[in-house]
Write a protein that holds these residues in place. Structure first.
Motif, PDB file in Angstrom:
ATOM      1  N   ASP A  27      31.846   7.753  40.842  1.00  0.00           N
ATOM      2  CA  ASP A  27      30.977   8.132  39.724  1.00  0.00           C
ATOM      3  C   ASP A  27      29.896   9.079  40.227  1.00  0.00           C
ATOM      4  O   ASP A  27      29.206   8.778  41.211  1.00  0.00           O
ATOM      5  N   PHE A  28      29.770  10.202  39.566  1.00  0.00           N
ATOM      6  CA  PHE A  28      28.700  11.174  39.821  1.00  0.00           C
ATOM      7  C   PHE A  28      27.713  10.991  38.675  1.00  0.00           C
ATOM      8  O   PHE A  28      28.031  11.231  37.519  1.00  0.00           O
ATOM      9  N   GLN A  29      26.513  10.519  39.007  1.00  0.00           N
ATOM     10  CA  GLN A  29      25.530  10.150  37.998  1.00  0.00           C
ATOM     11  C   GLN A  29      24.359  11.122  37.994  1.00  0.00           C
ATOM     12  O   GLN A  29      23.848  11.496  39.049  1.00  0.00           O
ATOM     13  N   SER A  30      23.958  11.518  36.796  1.00  0.00           N
ATOM     14  CA  SER A  30      22.813  12.419  36.615  1.00  0.00           C
ATOM     15  C   SER A  30      21.685  11.624  35.957  1.00  0.00           C
ATOM     16  O   SER A  30      21.909  10.945  34.951  1.00  0.00           O
ATOM     17  N   TRP A  31      20.498  11.732  36.520  1.00  0.00           N
ATOM     18  CA  TRP A  31      19.346  10.957  36.054  1.00  0.00           C
ATOM     19  C   TRP A  31      18.222  11.886  35.610  1.00  0.00           C
ATOM     20  O   TRP A  31      17.992  12.921  36.232  1.00  0.00           O
ATOM     21  N   GLU A  32      17.503  11.468  34.583  1.00  0.00           N
ATOM     22  CA  GLU A  32      16.284  12.203  34.203  1.00  0.00           C
ATOM     23  C   GLU A  32      15.249  12.016  35.296  1.00  0.00           C
ATOM     24  O   GLU A  32      14.530  12.946  35.636  1.00  0.00           O
ATOM     25  N   SER A  33      15.183  10.806  35.839  1.00  0.00           N
ATOM     26  CA  SER A  33      14.305  10.554  36.983  1.00  0.00           C
ATOM     27  C   SER A  33      14.680   9.220  37.616  1.00  0.00           C
ATOM     28  O   SER A  33      15.174   8.319  36.952  1.00  0.00           O
ATOM     29  N   CYS A  34      14.476   9.138  38.913  1.00  0.00           N
ATOM     30  CA  CYS A  34      14.616   7.905  39.683  1.00  0.00           C
ATOM     31  C   CYS A  34      13.846   8.127  40.977  1.00  0.00           C
ATOM     32  O   CYS A  34      13.525   9.264  41.331  1.00  0.00           O
ATOM     33  N   ASP A  35      13.540   7.044  41.660  1.00  0.00           N
ATOM     34  CA  ASP A  35      12.768   7.143  42.898  1.00  0.00           C
ATOM     35  C   ASP A  35      13.683   7.599  44.037  1.00  0.00           C
ATOM     36  O   ASP A  35      14.604   6.868  44.429  1.00  0.00           O
ATOM     37  N   VAL A  36      13.426   8.794  44.555  1.00  0.00           N
ATOM     38  CA  VAL A  36      14.252   9.366  45.612  1.00  0.00           C
ATOM     39  C   VAL A  36      14.304   8.416  46.808  1.00  0.00           C
ATOM     40  O   VAL A  36      13.279   7.923  47.268  1.00  0.00           O
ATOM     41  N   GLY A  37      15.520   8.141  47.269  1.00  0.00           N
ATOM     42  CA  GLY A  37      15.735   7.258  48.409  1.00  0.00           C
ATOM     43  C   GLY A  37      15.900   5.798  48.031  1.00  0.00           C
ATOM     44  O   GLY A  37      16.276   4.986  48.865  1.00  0.00           O
ATOM     45  N   ALA A  38      15.659   5.438  46.786  1.00  0.00           N
ATOM     46  CA  ALA A  38      15.780   4.050  46.334  1.00  0.00           C
ATOM     47  C   ALA A  38      17.124   3.830  45.643  1.00  0.00           C
ATOM     48  O   ALA A  38      17.757   4.782  45.177  1.00  0.00           O
ATOM     49  N   GLN A  39      17.549   2.577  45.586  1.00  0.00           N
ATOM     50  CA  GLN A  39      18.749   2.236  44.821  1.00  0.00           C
ATOM     51  C   GLN A  39      18.478   2.555  43.354  1.00  0.00           C
ATOM     52  O   GLN A  39      17.377   2.322  42.855  1.00  0.00           O
ATOM     53  N   VAL A  40      19.469   3.087  42.679  1.00  0.00           N
ATOM     54  CA  VAL A  40      19.307   3.416  41.263  1.00  0.00           C
ATOM     55  C   VAL A  40      19.597   2.189  40.415  1.00  0.00           C
ATOM     56  O   VAL A  40      20.371   1.314  40.797  1.00  0.00           O
ATOM     57  N   SER A  41      18.934   2.121  39.287  1.00  0.00           N
ATOM     58  CA  SER A  41      19.192   1.034  38.343  1.00  0.00           C
ATOM     59  C   SER A  41      19.010   1.586  36.938  1.00  0.00           C
ATOM     60  O   SER A  41      18.377   2.626  36.735  1.00  0.00           O
ATOM     61  N   GLY A  42      19.565   0.897  35.999  1.00  0.00           N
ATOM     62  CA  GLY A  42      19.484   1.366  34.628  1.00  0.00           C
ATOM     63  C   GLY A  42      20.681   2.223  34.282  1.00  0.00           C
ATOM     64  O   GLY A  42      21.701   2.223  34.973  1.00  0.00           O
ATOM     65  N   GLN A  43      20.566   2.979  33.213  1.00  0.00           N
ATOM     66  CA  GLN A  43      21.652   3.828  32.735  1.00  0.00           C
ATOM     67  C   GLN A  43      21.356   5.296  33.036  1.00  0.00           C
ATOM     68  O   GLN A  43      20.314   5.807  32.625  1.00  0.00           O
ATOM     69  N   PRO A  44      22.254   5.976  33.743  1.00  0.00           N
ATOM     70  CA  PRO A  44      22.066   7.411  33.976  1.00  0.00           C
ATOM     71  C   PRO A  44      22.221   8.170  32.668  1.00  0.00           C
ATOM     72  O   PRO A  44      22.795   7.666  31.699  1.00  0.00           O
ATOM     73  N   LYS A  45      21.714   9.386  32.634  1.00  0.00           N
ATOM     74  CA  LYS A  45      21.850  10.212  31.432  1.00  0.00           C
ATOM     75  C   LYS A  45      23.302  10.658  31.258  1.00  0.00           C
ATOM     76  O   LYS A  45      23.811  10.694  30.142  1.00  0.00           O
ATOM     77  N   PHE A  46      23.971  11.015  32.352  1.00  0.00           N
ATOM     78  CA  PHE A  46      25.366  11.434  32.318  1.00  0.00           C
ATOM     79  C   PHE A  46      26.114  10.798  33.485  1.00  0.00           C
ATOM     80  O   PHE A  46      25.540  10.627  34.557  1.00  0.00           O
ATOM     81  N   VAL A  47      27.399  10.495  33.258  1.00  0.00           N
ATOM     82  CA  VAL A  47      28.269   9.993  34.320  1.00  0.00           C
ATOM     83  C   VAL A  47      29.596  10.734  34.236  1.00  0.00           C
ATOM     84  O   VAL A  47      30.171  10.864  33.158  1.00  0.00           O
ATOM     85  N   ALA A  48      30.049  11.232  35.366  1.00  0.00           N
ATOM     86  CA  ALA A  48      31.380  11.836  35.465  1.00  0.00           C
ATOM     87  C   ALA A  48      32.163  10.998  36.463  1.00  0.00           C
ATOM     88  O   ALA A  48      31.696  10.745  37.569  1.00  0.00           O
ATOM     89  N   ARG A  49      33.351  10.546  36.081  1.00  0.00           N
ATOM     90  CA  ARG A  49      34.189   9.739  36.975  1.00  0.00           C
ATOM     91  C   ARG A  49      35.371  10.575  37.443  1.00  0.00           C
ATOM     92  O   ARG A  49      36.032  11.227  36.646  1.00  0.00           O
ATOM     93  N   VAL A  50      35.595  10.544  38.757  1.00  0.00           N
ATOM     94  CA  VAL A  50      36.741  11.233  39.344  1.00  0.00           C
ATOM     95  C   VAL A  50      37.482  10.259  40.244  1.00  0.00           C
ATOM     96  O   VAL A  50      36.951   9.213  40.615  1.00  0.00           O
ATOM     97  N   THR A  51      38.668  10.633  40.613  1.00  0.00           N
ATOM     98  CA  THR A  51      39.467   9.864  41.555  1.00  0.00           C
ATOM     99  C   THR A  51      39.438  10.603  42.881  1.00  0.00           C
ATOM    100  O   THR A  51      39.556  11.826  42.908  1.00  0.00           O
TER     101      THR A  51
END
Length: 139
Positions: A27-51
């Motif tokens: 999953d390639f996740q795009s966020w409006e904002s998150c704390d750089v270097g921290a684990q992400v939580s919540g819902q990203p703005k966009f998600v692209a799934r690839v194999t």
């Protein structure tokens, strides 16, 4: 008749070899904002799934939305033979070439959750390959 048997044997071998190919969902996740270097939580703005596999270069576009300030990646090993894989190599291009942008390690787990990255990706694509240690693996 001999040709048909040979062809059937080759097809069976090819399907068996393909079935043994390690596969992961990334999953390639795009966020409006998150704390750089921290684990992400919540819902990203966009998600692209690839194999991702060790033999293919799969890609997805970088989202050009102006509200995106951060990115993250996560992955899940989909096949049991993927136990030979230690992570996902990620490039900021469409050809899995040149210097990788980042590496997402599995750390002895079938799941990898990346940390929040700054807006380091150039417009275009991100591409992915599994990094595996098994006979015949390219990495």
């Amino acid at each position: 008749m001999h040709f048909s048997k040979t062809l059937a044997t080759v097809a069976t071998f090819a399907m068996s070899a393909y079935a043994a190919l390690p596969v992961a969902s990334v999953d390639f996740q795009s966020w409006e904002s998150c704390d750089v270097g921290a684990q992400v939580s919540g819902q990203p703005k966009f998600v692209a799934r690839v194999t991702a596999t060790p033999l293919t270069c799969d890609k997805t576009p970088v989202n050009p939305d102006w509200s995106i300030d951060n990115y993250s990646f996560s992955a899940k090993l989909d096949t049991k033979d993927a136990a030979y894989c230690h992570g996902v190599i990620i490039w900021n291009n469409d050809g899995c070439s040149g210097k990788p942008t980042t590496f997402l390690p599995f750390d002895d787990s079938p799941f990898a959750v990346g940390k929040c990255l700054p807006d380091i990706l150039d417009p275009g694509y991100v591409s992915f390959k599994l990094a595996c240690d098994f006979p015949g693996a390219p990495f």
